[in-house]
Design an enzyme around this catalytic site. Structure first.
Site, short mmCIF file in Angstrom:
data_model
loop_
_atom_site.label_atom_id
_atom_site.label_comp_id
_atom_site.label_asym_id
_atom_site.label_seq_id
_atom_site.Cartn_x
_atom_site.Cartn_y
_atom_site.Cartn_z
N SER A 208 0.84 -1.20 0.00
CA SER A 208 0.00 0.00 0.00
C SER A 208 0.88 1.25 0.00
CB SER A 208 -0.89 -0.01 1.24
OG SER A 208 -0.13 0.28 2.39
N ASP A 265 -4.25 -14.54 -1.57
CA ASP A 265 -4.97 -13.98 -0.44
C ASP A 265 -5.96 -15.02 -0.03
OD1 ASP A 265 -4.63 -11.58 0.73
OD2 ASP A 265 -5.74 -10.44 -0.77
#
Lengths: 511, 511
Positions: A208, A265
């Site tokens: 991020s 994920d």
């Protein structure tokens, strides 16, 4: 398969979470043992046994025959000087890989299996590819919730566990994916000002544009040793530090180091990762934030509910008081994306500035309110008002300043990067979508989080009417190359969708 | 995320199938780009683009700021000198990982998916852990037979394909797992003496105590370049060479480099690996040997039949004339295990020595006979007699000598290692079980295949009566450390089970 000794040498190569050993091609042991490059070897000195991947070297200035070079992380695992004699063996594959293979075959694993897997991982017996095999085998829906509980417990037991010696240790955690979502920097001072213990440790950004640690670092030190951390928390009731130095659920870090580059994920890994870390950090009460939106990690309400049940199932069985808030994840929170810009937003909210981003303020108050209601003396439903009172009275800001001083304040300068490009609307309309992923990507291209002043500053948010030529957002960068790259990316796809008010209903209804 | 240039430097580190780049921690690009150790970077020069894992170096003698070191394999991918300027970028994860993630989620992949995965793997865009993720996601029963066909075709297309320009190019392949099973060294001279083209390339042992190449190397050169190989095959109709130099189904080698250390074995990978390799080598007719036994790779007849169907399904669709023989895999074949000892057994059979191991002779004759029946001029059922005639007449031995001369003969000395330990029976009985895995392990511990004269020499086989004190087998080694290790392993578990004749029926019935 015999054993023999070599002189240890520190090879100044940083191989991150992977141990690498360097042996000269002319080295007697290499020639005799039938090793090949990338074989795993076991290096031992007394009771210390380290597994390392073997690289074969043809340059005696890197390592000589008779020497064994170890990458920095591997060398540090021996408490000895260069030159001491170590023993080399073929490394047996870790025993617990049998359990991983059983999982690949569709079997159900038990607590002992997960314990031995986590133990082997934390002792560096797994290579990256073995960890990848474990992650894929346990990914998606292949773990049932009991197995998830076993995994979480095994990860928790893989490292240290902090005991704060208090009945209520609060924490919050967002599952991520929403740029600008710096609520921790508001929740911690509010909750600590209420008097609850909230020793928040955070990660740095990996995928991020900014983590809480990167942002907090604009204001003060975040690298605290365990003693400093304890002192500050005892005195201030809260902290906002980097969690990387403590040995809390270390398996989690090693799994993440493989999971991230693979971009795999799984809900199971997410739950096990968060809960093992928080329990290891000594939390007794935890609020989980699950943002839902079309470009968030969780895209539909039913997925969010399924994830909530998983958190509750595991949390309850590990004696954690856990609550889940499902929040609006349809767009970035606040205006700034990137360490300096996000720190600016946080400070505006703390200072009750009329220009502070209202969504960041409201979300933080709601989260803080829910945490305050963990306090047995607070009546259900009163948390929000208490949190708002703490913020509006300036007590949150004062507490934040105390925490900053305690951690070691820095000269604060939140000016965004001087290279600035404005992305403008091509036509009139209402902002109906902002793509979280694209905005994060543009901010990263601009240099965030390494370049602290780089990022994106949003001037328009969902529902705002815009006219052709209005500025939607600004890109800030510090280096020309980053600047060009970010501008190019925004030119390809600026991440905003303009429509009329009817379009706005769609994402709202989906939520 | 910007681009910039560094001077290329060859770093004399052998990282096998993994590209590694070395960058100094003080290098401007490293500091600006937010790389971390083990990030993947893209290194480019004109049209050559190479992906490499980044190692960060703190020692300017290895690499200086301003330089980019590349491991040997990575450097060789650039046709340039040291010092030329290369461009560094963040590496995008390979696009085809999306397909791998879809497979992890249980979806069915199509031909285009497998093509792009194999293409990305062969161009080194996959890290070891990404390959591991692919292998686990496609392991066990997760590929249906159409997907297996797609995978095989994609692997075949990943490299070169030899065209022998003949209508019948024969080959044989055993799925492995049985020590001493050196039938190729008998089948090839027999079949070539019959006049059929049988250009056999073999692997070296990786997890076994000897491969055909390791054993053939006791007699002659096996490292032939493609031109030599072609010349010899044209002249002699056969060869027994190492297959490692040709670029045949290179994806297969890259998958095996991950599969082996992970010890994950799937039927799908086995079929795709064998068939893509053989088709790339130009085979038109292939005989597959599937040994079945309690310590073989395939333990039950029904598994062998299922595997046979998979081979047939894929082989038929790729225009390969394929037959499968299911053979007795209850014990090692022949007497010797290890390169020198196995070469000795082969030569005894070729020379029609009365002391030659009969099981090796019979099995080789059956396999050769079946291959000879690929010849349209041979009547069904006559192959065995033709093969036996070729062997007994000395024509097989003469052909083997011609092949040895053509490949480059060596002074032949097949004396076993001088360190010798005899493992004796602890009681009277009949040999009812010999554990293939344990015998292979003991031979490897003794030093095979690197130590050519090391290994195990079996004096008793299944069904032989033994008296207490009789020698079951001898362990031979060249180095004392190996010798001790092998003896210790045999003392723990010598791999033989003695019982009475009733016990012998059990494994026979299972087979």
């Amino acid at each position: 398969m015999s054993t023999d000794t070599l002189q240890l040498r520190r090879t100044a190569i940083d191989t991150y979470h992977e141990n690498v050993a360097y042996m000269h091609r002319e080295c007697g042991i290499y020639r005799a043992e039938g090793f090949q490059a990338l074989s795993k070897i076991q290096v031992s000195l007394d009771d210390t046994k380290v597994l390392a991947v073997l690289n074969v070297v043809d340059d005696a200035s890197i390592v000589q025959p008779g020497e064994l070079g170890l990458s920095e992380q591997a060398f540090e695992q021996f408490s000895c000087e260069e030159g001491c004699l170590v023993t080399i063996n073929h490394a047996e594959p870790p025993k617990s890989m049998d359990a991983v293979r059983r999982k690949i075959n569709g079997e159900r694993l038990d607590q002992a299996d997960f314990n031995s897997i986590c133990n082997d991982i934390v002792e560096s017996r797994y290579s990256k590819m073995e960890i990848a095999a474990f992650l894929v085998a346990t990914g998606q829906n292949s773990l049932d919730r009991d197995e998830l509980l076993y995994l979480t417990r095994a990860m928790l037991q893989s490292g240290d566990r902090i005991d704060w010696d208090e009945p209520l240790v609060a924490d919050k955690h967002c599952i991520g994916g929403i740029p600008g979502n710096r609520t921790s920097m508001l929740v911690v001072p509010i909750v600590a000002a209420h008097g609850m213990l909230i020793p928040k440790t955070s990660s740095r950004a990996i995928t991020s544009p900014a983590g809480t640690s990167d942002t907090m670092e604009m204001l003060c030190e975040v690298n605290l040793n365990p003693e400093q951390l304890h002192d500050i928390v005892r005195r201030e009731r809260g902290c906002l530090a980097w969690g990387g130095t403590a040995r809390l659920a270390p398996v989690d870090d090693m799994l993440i180091a493989v999971e991230r580059p693979l971009s795999i994920d799984s809900q199971s890994q997410l739950v096990a990762s968060i809960l093992s870390k928080k329990l290891a950090a000594g939390s007794t009460h935890l609020l989980i934030d699950i943002p839902v939106g079309p470009s968030a990690k969780v895209r539909q309400m039913r997925q969010a509910l399924a994830l909530r049940k998983l958190f509750e199932f595991v949390g309850d069985r590990l004696n954690l008081h856990l609550e889940v808030m499902i929040t609006d994840g349809r767009q970035p929170i606040g205006r700034g994306i990137g360490p300096a810009l996000e720190a600016r937003d946080v400070m505006l909210v703390l200072q009750n500035d009329p220009g502070a981003p209202e969504d960041l303020r409201q979300k933080s108050l709601h989260l803080a309110g829910r945490i305050i209601e963990f306090d047995p003396d607070v009546r259900g439903g009163q948390g929000y008002a208490i949190a708002r009172d703490i913020l509006e009275s300036g007590r949150a800001c004062a507490k934040m300043n105390e925490i900053i001083q305690a951690q070691g304040s820095k000269p604060i300068d939140l000016t965004p990067g001087s290279l600035c490009h404005e992305v403008v609307a091509q036509n009139d309309g209402i902002v109906t979508e902002i793509d979280n992923l694209q905005m994060a990507k543009i901010a990263r291209m601009a240099g965030a989080p390494m370049m602290k002043r780089a990022g994106v500053d949003l001037l328009k948010k969902l529902g705002n009417p815009v006219k052709k030529g209005d500025v939607l957002y600004r890109i800030h960068a510090e280096f020309p190359a980053d600047f060009t790259f970010a501008k190019d990316l925004a030119a390809q796809n600026h991440g905003y969708t303009l429509g009329d008010s009817v379009d706005l209903l769609k994402p709202l209804m989906a939520f």
